[in-house]
Design a protein around this motif. Structure first.
Motif, short mmCIF file in Angstrom:
data_model
loop_
_atom_site.label_atom_id
_atom_site.label_comp_id
_atom_site.label_asym_id
_atom_site.label_seq_id
_atom_site.Cartn_x
_atom_site.Cartn_y
_atom_site.Cartn_z
N ASP A 83 1.02 -1.29 0.31
CA ASP A 83 0.24 -0.02 0.04
C ASP A 83 0.49 0.97 0.20
O ASP A 83 1.96 1.26 -0.10
N ALA A 84 -0.08 2.48 -0.05
CA ALA A 84 0.68 3.94 0.19
C ALA A 84 1.57 3.95 1.38
O ALA A 84 2.86 4.78 0.77
N LEU A 85 1.01 3.04 2.48
CA LEU A 85 2.10 3.82 3.47
C LEU A 85 3.03 2.53 3.77
O LEU A 85 4.37 2.43 4.51
N GLY A 86 3.34 1.69 2.55
CA GLY A 86 4.42 0.66 3.11
C GLY A 86 4.44 -0.53 2.96
O GLY A 86 5.04 -1.13 3.51
N ARG A 87 3.17 -0.76 3.88
CA ARG A 87 2.77 -1.90 4.46
C ARG A 87 2.22 -2.88 3.27
O ARG A 87 1.61 -3.06 2.15
N VAL A 88 2.85 -4.07 3.42
CA VAL A 88 2.72 -5.34 3.08
C VAL A 88 1.18 -6.55 2.66
O VAL A 88 1.91 -7.05 3.68
N VAL A 96 -0.41 -8.90 6.55
CA VAL A 96 -0.16 -7.30 6.81
C VAL A 96 1.23 -7.47 7.44
O VAL A 96 1.45 -8.76 8.30
N ILE A 97 2.28 -7.31 6.08
CA ILE A 97 3.79 -7.32 7.48
C ILE A 97 4.02 -5.54 7.07
O ILE A 97 3.26 -5.04 6.11
N TYR A 142 -7.10 -0.58 -0.18
CA TYR A 142 -6.75 0.89 -0.45
C TYR A 142 -6.60 1.41 1.53
O TYR A 142 -7.17 1.24 2.26
N SER A 143 -5.30 1.96 1.89
CA SER A 143 -5.07 2.84 2.93
C SER A 143 -5.04 4.21 2.87
O SER A 143 -3.94 4.82 1.88
N TYR A 144 -6.47 4.52 3.36
CA TYR A 144 -5.78 5.66 3.06
C TYR A 144 -5.33 6.65 3.92
O TYR A 144 -3.75 7.84 4.05
N ASP A 145 -4.36 5.67 5.64
CA ASP A 145 -3.89 7.17 6.19
C ASP A 145 -3.17 5.63 7.38
O ASP A 145 -3.89 4.04 7.22
N ASP A 146 -2.90 5.42 8.22
CA ASP A 146 -2.82 4.63 8.92
C ASP A 146 -3.60 4.26 9.96
O ASP A 146 -3.45 3.23 10.67
N TYR A 147 -4.75 4.57 9.52
CA TYR A 147 -5.48 4.60 10.84
C TYR A 147 -7.38 3.64 9.92
O TYR A 147 -7.91 3.14 10.54
N ASN A 148 -6.95 4.33 8.69
CA ASN A 148 -7.67 3.64 8.26
C ASN A 148 -7.96 3.15 6.47
O ASN A 148 -6.84 3.47 5.77
N THR A 149 -8.23 1.47 7.05
CA THR A 149 -7.57 0.96 5.37
C THR A 149 -8.81 0.00 4.97
O THR A 149 -9.47 -0.66 5.77
N PHE A 150 -9.46 -0.10 4.01
CA PHE A 150 -10.33 -0.81 3.38
C PHE A 150 -10.31 -1.69 2.26
O PHE A 150 -8.76 -1.96 1.04
N ILE A 151 -10.71 -2.68 2.86
CA ILE A 151 -10.27 -4.00 1.91
C ILE A 151 -11.26 -4.33 1.03
O ILE A 151 -12.46 -4.69 1.58
N SER A 181 -3.48 0.24 13.09
CA SER A 181 -2.82 0.51 13.97
C SER A 181 -3.42 -0.65 15.36
O SER A 181 -2.60 -0.24 16.16
N ARG A 182 -4.48 -1.11 15.14
CA ARG A 182 -4.65 -1.71 16.49
C ARG A 182 -3.70 -2.73 16.55
O ARG A 182 -4.55 -4.07 17.23
N PHE A 183 -3.81 -3.50 15.24
CA PHE A 183 -2.61 -4.38 14.99
C PHE A 183 -1.79 -4.26 16.41
O PHE A 183 -1.04 -6.05 16.90
N GLU A 184 -1.25 -3.05 16.42
CA GLU A 184 0.34 -3.56 18.13
C GLU A 184 -0.26 -3.63 19.33
O GLU A 184 -0.81 -2.54 19.47
N VAL A 185 -0.44 -4.59 19.62
CA VAL A 185 0.33 -5.41 20.79
C VAL A 185 1.10 -4.57 21.67
O VAL A 185 2.33 -4.91 21.28
N PRO A 186 1.42 -3.98 22.35
CA PRO A 186 2.58 -3.67 23.51
C PRO A 186 3.06 -5.39 23.75
O PRO A 186 2.05 -5.63 24.94
#
Length: 178
Positions: free
Chosen positions: A65-70, A80-81, A112-121, A133-138
């Motif tokens: 995607d445009a933000l570099g996620r694969v 997603v990577i 389609y990734s609009y930004d870090d928080y909004n991706t449409f599949i 961004s919710r995939f990130e679990v500390p």
């Protein structure tokens, strides 16, 4: 015009999709992810991606995607990577959204990734909205030291305190009895 396929290193002449990942032509095939080596005019297995998502897996699609996620769709997996910057090096994290795999438009996966928080599949019945961004679990280490254990009933249905605690200073509770 030149035709490429099995004679050039791909596992088959059919069922191959092409995309651009990290500024390199990348090919998803029934036997994994390949890239084109122009100097040798051949296709080679992409070992970097294969280490992350598995080797020789039937891969329908791989998209950056445009933000570099694969994003990838293969066999019964969709995920997603993500790249996490760690100073001078990067840490790669794979997250899976396998609950979407059956709903995807096979062979025509679109992200389609609009930004870090909004991706449409794209799915068969429209689209889904995902917040990557919710995939990130500390990763917080959790250490616990029990000083005392009190059990209300002398004979518990799960553990027998007499056998477990009498002469044992280091007691381990297995997950199935926890």
């Amino acid at each position: 015009m030149e035709s490429y396929g099995k004679d050039n290193g791909l596992p088959s002449d059919i069922f191959t999709s092409v995309s651009k990942i990290r500024n390199q032509l990348t090919f998803s095939t029934q036997e994994g992810i390949y890239y084109y080596d122009a100097k040798r005019d051949t296709f080679l297995v992409d070992t970097d991606i294969s280490k992350l998502i598995g080797e020789r897996k039937n891969t329908n699609q791989i998209i950056q995607d445009a933000l570099g996620r694969v994003w990838f769709s293969m066999e019964n997996q969709f995920g997603v990577i993500q790249v996490r910057e760690q100073g001078i090096s990067n840490d790669l994290k794979v997250s899976y959204l396998n609950q979407l795999e059956d709903a995807l438009v096979d062979g025509y996966e679109y992200v389609y990734s609009y930004d870090d928080y909004n991706t449409f599949i794209e799915i068969e019945d429209g689209f889904v909205h995902v917040n990557p961004s919710r995939f990130e679990v500390p990763e917080v280490p959790f250490n616990l030291f029990l000083e005392n254990i009190f059990i209300a009933y002398e004979e518990d249905s799960i553990i027998d305190i007499k056998d477990r605690f009498l002469d044992n200073k280091h007691v381990t509770f297995q997950p199935h009895v926890n």
